[in-house]
Design an enzyme around this catalytic site. Sequence first.
Site: not given
Length: 116
Positions: A54-55
Amino acid sequence: MTVATWTPDTAPLQGLGLMRLSDDGWGDDDRDPARLVRAAVDAGVSVLDTAEMYGNEEVVGRALRGCRQDVTLCSKFGVYWGPSGRMDDWSVRADPATVRSAIDGSLLRLGVDHLD
């Protein structure tokens, strides 16, 4: 590594997936990720779920300051994007070295000492 053991009496009742949580609008009352996470926890959410892909683990970590002890924190790993960046260009890796590396990276990005 700590592994959560739940029974029907102790299982979390409500969780929040944080895939779309981002740093956009940090500090803006209407889009502040920390306020969103804290409001969810105050409303009874007891599981927060993110993933390295998802970062946003750094954002989740900042949002958890002050309420980490109130939640079961989960993060996923193993999906890696290919060089094209296309949605159909990805692979899954779950060998022991990748698992260790992914967990160590998540702990560092989240700023926590364990995942539940």
